[in-house]
Design an enzyme around this catalytic site. Sequence first.
Site, PDB file in Angstrom:
ATOM      1  N   ARG A  39       0.852  -1.184   0.000  1.00  0.00           N
ATOM      2  CA  ARG A  39       0.000   0.000   0.000  1.00  0.00           C
ATOM      3  C   ARG A  39       0.890   1.237   0.000  1.00  0.00           C
ATOM      4  NH1 ARG A  39      -3.252  -3.345  -1.284  1.00  0.00           N
ATOM      5  NH2 ARG A  39      -4.930  -4.148   0.022  1.00  0.00           N
ATOM      6  N   GLU A 140       2.899  33.828   3.587  1.00  0.00           N
ATOM      7  CA  GLU A 140       3.654  34.521   2.542  1.00  0.00           C
ATOM      8  C   GLU A 140       3.548  33.857   1.173  1.00  0.00           C
ATOM      9  OE1 GLU A 140       8.196  32.865   2.932  1.00  0.00           O
ATOM     10  OE2 GLU A 140       7.652  34.616   4.114  1.00  0.00           O
TER      11      GLU A 140
END
Length: 179
Positions: A39, A140
Amino acid sequence: MDFMDFYEKTVESKKIFHGRILDLNLDTVCLTNGKISTREIVEHQGAVCVAALTSNKEIVLVKQYRHTLSKCILEIPAGKLEKGEIPLSAAKRELLEETGIKGKDFKSLGYIYVSPGYSNEIIYLYSCHVDSKADMKLDEDEFLEPVYVKFDTALKMVINDEIHDAKTQICILKLNKFI
């Protein structure tokens, strides 16, 4: 509802990538029938989103460029949980940062698994009413614009395939039951 007792036991887990917002693991698992499989797992801290409603029955969306899609989309304000952060606190923080809105009467709309086939990410869904407005406090690297849309119009946009963001669709559809 009765379900069969399926399971997968992790035999080994290897961290393939460690990033700022997610990690990627390759897990070896033993299946219900005893066979071995792998997985690929995206680990994520989780996220929150907030459907904020004005006194004029508008929902506050944000227009934001999404690099993964190479375009701007409309979504409700949202963001990732910081390590150890309580989801409601994160929802209040994200709403203020992305829209300058302080909310009131926050209600949980539940939570969703983003894509459980490969990710453990959970998004906690909230609604609130707009209490007051201040300046936005964007990160930012964040560029977005708040957009106020009549709730009925936003609902039609979901139905007419004009809003594609899953968390936004789910919150609008859930809120429609409460408005």
